[in-house]
Scaffold this active site. Sequence first.
Site, mmCIF file in Angstrom:
data_model
loop_
_atom_site.group_PDB
_atom_site.id
_atom_site.type_symbol
_atom_site.label_atom_id
_atom_site.label_comp_id
_atom_site.label_asym_id
_atom_site.label_seq_id
_atom_site.Cartn_x
_atom_site.Cartn_y
_atom_site.Cartn_z
ATOM 1 N N ASP A 20 0.874 -1.181 0.000
ATOM 2 C CA ASP A 20 0.000 0.000 0.000
ATOM 3 C C ASP A 20 0.910 1.229 0.000
ATOM 4 O O ASP A 20 2.109 1.124 0.263
ATOM 5 C CB ASP A 20 -0.894 -0.012 1.255
ATOM 6 C CG ASP A 20 -1.786 1.234 1.376
ATOM 7 O OD1 ASP A 20 -2.271 1.727 0.339
ATOM 8 O OD2 ASP A 20 -1.980 1.723 2.504
ATOM 9 N N SER A 21 0.328 2.389 -0.264
ATOM 10 C CA SER A 21 1.078 3.638 -0.161
ATOM 11 C C SER A 21 1.528 3.879 1.271
ATOM 12 O O SER A 21 2.297 4.797 1.525
ATOM 13 C CB SER A 21 0.200 4.795 -0.612
ATOM 14 O OG SER A 21 -0.895 4.923 0.278
ATOM 15 N N CYS A 83 -4.647 -1.261 -1.847
ATOM 16 C CA CYS A 83 -4.772 0.178 -2.076
ATOM 17 C C CYS A 83 -5.664 0.402 -3.291
ATOM 18 O O CYS A 83 -5.382 -0.127 -4.367
ATOM 19 C CB CYS A 83 -3.375 0.749 -2.328
ATOM 20 S SG CYS A 83 -3.334 2.510 -2.712
ATOM 21 N N GLU A 162 -1.635 7.831 8.788
ATOM 22 C CA GLU A 162 -0.183 7.603 8.747
ATOM 23 C C GLU A 162 0.491 8.118 10.018
ATOM 24 O O GLU A 162 1.510 7.588 10.438
ATOM 25 C CB GLU A 162 0.435 8.296 7.516
ATOM 26 C CG GLU A 162 0.140 7.593 6.195
ATOM 27 C CD GLU A 162 0.799 6.219 6.102
ATOM 28 O OE1 GLU A 162 1.988 6.109 6.439
ATOM 29 O OE2 GLU A 162 0.109 5.261 5.697
ATOM 30 N N CYS A 194 -10.936 3.844 0.321
ATOM 31 C CA CYS A 194 -9.483 3.952 0.515
ATOM 32 C C CYS A 194 -9.157 3.103 1.734
ATOM 33 O O CYS A 194 -9.886 3.139 2.733
ATOM 34 C CB CYS A 194 -9.093 5.406 0.754
ATOM 35 S SG CYS A 194 -7.411 5.649 1.370
ATOM 36 N N HIS A 196 -7.013 3.240 4.001
ATOM 37 C CA HIS A 196 -6.699 3.902 5.267
ATOM 38 C C HIS A 196 -7.965 4.167 6.096
ATOM 39 O O HIS A 196 -7.913 4.254 7.317
ATOM 40 C CB HIS A 196 -5.996 5.240 5.025
ATOM 41 C CG HIS A 196 -4.547 5.120 4.652
ATOM 42 N ND1 HIS A 196 -4.134 4.662 3.431
ATOM 43 C CD2 HIS A 196 -3.420 5.408 5.362
ATOM 44 C CE1 HIS A 196 -2.802 4.679 3.390
ATOM 45 N NE2 HIS A 196 -2.339 5.120 4.548
#
Length: 273
Positions: A20-21, A83, A162, A194, A196
């Site tokens: 994932d990012s 992602c 994050e 998303c 996240h």
Amino acid sequence: MNHHHDLHPAAPNAPIGVFDSGLGGLSVLRHARARLPDEDFLYVADSGHAPYGERSADWIRERCLELGGFLIGHGAKALLIACNTATAAAAATLRERWPQLPVIGMEPAVKPAAAATRSGTVGVLATTGTLASARFAALLDTFGRDVHVVTRSGSGLVEAVERGELDTPVTRALVESHVAPLIAEGADVIVLGCTHYPFLRPLIEQVAGPAVGVIDTGDSVARQLVRKLDAAGLRRSGHAGGERFWSSAPPAAAREVLGRLWHDDARIEALGI
Ligand code: DGL
């Protein structure tokens, strides 16, 4: 940079590569781990380059080839793109580069949301990159025809996760600023588009209220992974699976947030690419 990792003949005992990012994909890994207790997982968090949502599709494709190559270099028998943004930009490219490899991607759950809404309005919260993608347009074309779909790019939410700030006043205000407009438009279902965002689900549910359904795709992606492994004869059994993590963020910060989002004792290695 070297993209020319060659695929060895895959064996069921090889690990599954996930990326994932950043750390958002852990919300998918959680479901994959629950469905596949015997598998080993390799997880790459490209947190040093997050968010992907505002980057060009070309940049994301190049980067995903590097991350895929890294995971294959570590023996991955399959790739799980945890992602939505990277799937929209790069899933086709990865499948073209490694045609023998099972590549599992994900997209916002417009189809189940369209089936679940009673108001006729569905809200989709995702990144700018996902919402602007051709894949998302095709998804709306196929499954969004009979409902009103309101989209919103959740600017700032990826960064909050994050930083591990899942329940601060700042994050709560940010969630409110994104969720309230969807509710005001009449959405009674909100799609978490998303990976996240599931970490913010408690806040999102509080803001949206009990009459609004929240849909996360993590478990359906995990089930798709199981199907693809079975179809390829690559399912592992009789082994207590483990995880190995890498991040492109500064190690101390990465370790701290991984501890919060996964396990206190989870170790994270520096991603050398
Ligand atoms: N977690 C990602 C997704 O599912 C991307 C977030 C980002 O880096 O913008 O879209």
